[in-house]
Design an enzyme around this catalytic site. Structure first.
Site: not given
Length: 492
Positions: A240, A244
């Site tokens: 994640y 990002k």
């Protein structure tokens, strides 16, 4: 240059504006849209990009999944029967997908939007720590570039807000600044990070799996493992935050002269005040711990009690987005805002077991048999080795005993042995994913955010309306009277 900061009026800014909201089905996006409809009915248009599901059109999803939520009860009270007319005038639901060129928007609508849109807010993301690498790369890294490309085509677009996460900093400790990640930069100094190369690697891996006719679950697992491997190779703890961070690099590198705001919130929790306190959805990081404890499943808390949990209520994050739009539109630069509480109003981990105990002893959760679940003071494990010892004593040794018994009983116990194994593996997996956050020693510098707070018009009206100063939060009161009751109501 005068030291007097310019003031901004968010309401004036929103007046007659057309705003494209990407990822409109998400938690923050719902709160963002509700807030605008409630306080700024003079907005011109909200274009909400939603994926149609197999069963429902995008418009139907908006009516059922968004307007149908409890979140909208205040706006329904405010406008009564006029809400339908307001939304039909102000809201255009757009069937689209951030993974496609031009966001997959049909031509005629895309043409209208290119002439109309003033601001673009990207809230689309996949937030699972261990998401499939292909999915996370598509949504978190390459998707934002598709949004930016569309934003550049919009002839009146003066601002692009991309919502990232404070944890793009990985496991850094100390003061973490509001500075950008440049293309190819890595957290551990390993060179050779190239987003195009990552995309090719994913494609090659998927092709290989297709050739050997791998079953879907094998493909999913391979993609999940690949994400974690690539992230750790460059110094990020999970897929994640890695994808990002690469998403930030993409939009930072390719923005040309469009005003770019990167919002980096920490752990987002339920609403502090608006539209009402305690609105939440889905299970976020620290909430899974509270839920597990309240249901009597979690008996130990792993984490350094002196470390800080940086949490920020969702309505404050939304307010900051709105103010940043008004403040940065047309400035043609890139600016980063940390939205967190660790600098201004730090919350120590030791608070979390305390408030959970305080809440659930006075208001125990009732299980499906109608029995209240009695919680005990939680056992605190302050290091990974102590966690592994705890698991060994409570789980591994009994598991060996079970296995012996199972052999004696000719495998009659097979199911309970595998169930037990499943539980342990789940615990170990969760710990592995959450560990970077439970032993986190960073503090997010929020100088830019503080300047932004000071720009909110000193009229009083807007200061009340667009609050996002974490200093106003009393953590005990917030957790016991707002956040945990919200979890119990909406998540349990």
């Amino acid at each position: 240059m005068s030291t007097e900061m310019e003031a901004v009026s968010v309401l004036q800014y929103l007046d007659n504006k057309s705003i494209l909201v990407i990822g409109a089905a998400g938690f923050l996006a719902n709160i963002f849209v509700e807030k605008i409809l409630r306080v700024a009915p003079n907005v011109k248009k909200l274009y909400l990009l939603l994926r149609a599901s197999n069963e429902k059109s995008a418009t139907q999803r908006f009516k059922d999944e968004i307007l149908g939520k409890d979140l909208y009860k205040v706006v329904k009270e405010k406008y009564g029967p006029n809400l339908t007319q307001l939304t039909s005038e102000k809201v255009t639901v757009v069937n689209g997908d951030i993974c496609l060129a031009d966001l997959g928007i049909q031509d005629s609508l895309a043409h209208e939007m290119i002439h109309q849109v003033d601001a673009i807010i990207n809230l689309a993301a996949t937030t699972k720590f261990d998401e499939r690498y292909d999915v996370a790369l598509g949504n978190n890294t390459l998707g934002p570039l598709n949004v930016l490309d569309f934003a550049k085509k919009c002839e009146n677009a003066k601002i692009f807000v991309h919502v990232s996460t404070a944890y793009v900093s990985g496991e850094k400790s100390g003061l973490i600044m509001e500075t950008p990640y440049r293309m190819g930069e890595t957290l551990n100094g390993t060179t050779g990070l190239d987003i195009n190369h990552e995309r090719k690697l994913v494609q090659e891996k998927l092709d290989q799996l297709l050739v050997i006719k791998a079953p879907p679950e094998t493909i999913t697992q391979a993609m999940k493992d690949m994400g974690l491997t690539r992230a750790k190779m460059y110094g990020w703890p999970n897929t994640y935050v890695f994808t990002k961070a690469m998403g930030e690099m993409m939009v930072g590198e390719k923005r040309d002269n469009i005003s770019l705001v990167l919002i980096r919130p920490s752990i987002i929790t339920s609403t502090f005040k608006e539209p009402f306190p305690g609105w939440t959805e889905g299970i976020r990081t620290i909430d899974s711990l509270a839920v597990g404890y309240g249901k009597g499943r979690l008996t130990c808390f792993l984490g350094d009690l002196n470390a800080i949990s940086d949490v920020m209520p969702a309505d404050m994050v939304v307010n900051s987005i709105l103010v940043s739009m008004a403040a940065q539109a047309g400035k043609q630069k890139e600016i980063i805002y940390h939205l967190g509480s660790s600098q201004k109003n730090p919350l120590k981990n030791e608070k979390l077991p305390e408030v959970a105990y305080q809440y659930f002893t006075t208001k125990p959760w009732t299980n499906k048999d109608g029995k209240p679940v009695r919680v005990r003071k939680i056992e605190i494990l302050s290091s990974m080795p102590s966690f592994h010892r705890y698991m060994a004593i409570h789980y591994s040794i009994p598991l060996k005993g079970l296995a012996v018994l199972n052999m004696v009983l000719c495998k009659l116990l097979d199911k309970s042995v595998t169930d037990f194994h499943r539980k342990i593996n789940l615990a170990l997996r969760l710990v592995d994913l959450y560990q970077p956050y439970l032993f986190f020693y960073g503090v997010f510098d929020d100088s830019n955010t503080e300047k932004l707070q000071r720009m909110v018009l000193k009229t009083g009206v807007e200061t009340e309306m667009f609050y996002f100063d974490p200093k106003i939060i009393n953590w005990d009161d917030y957790f016991v009277n707002t956040h945990i009751p919200g979890l119990v109501k909406y998540v349990f």
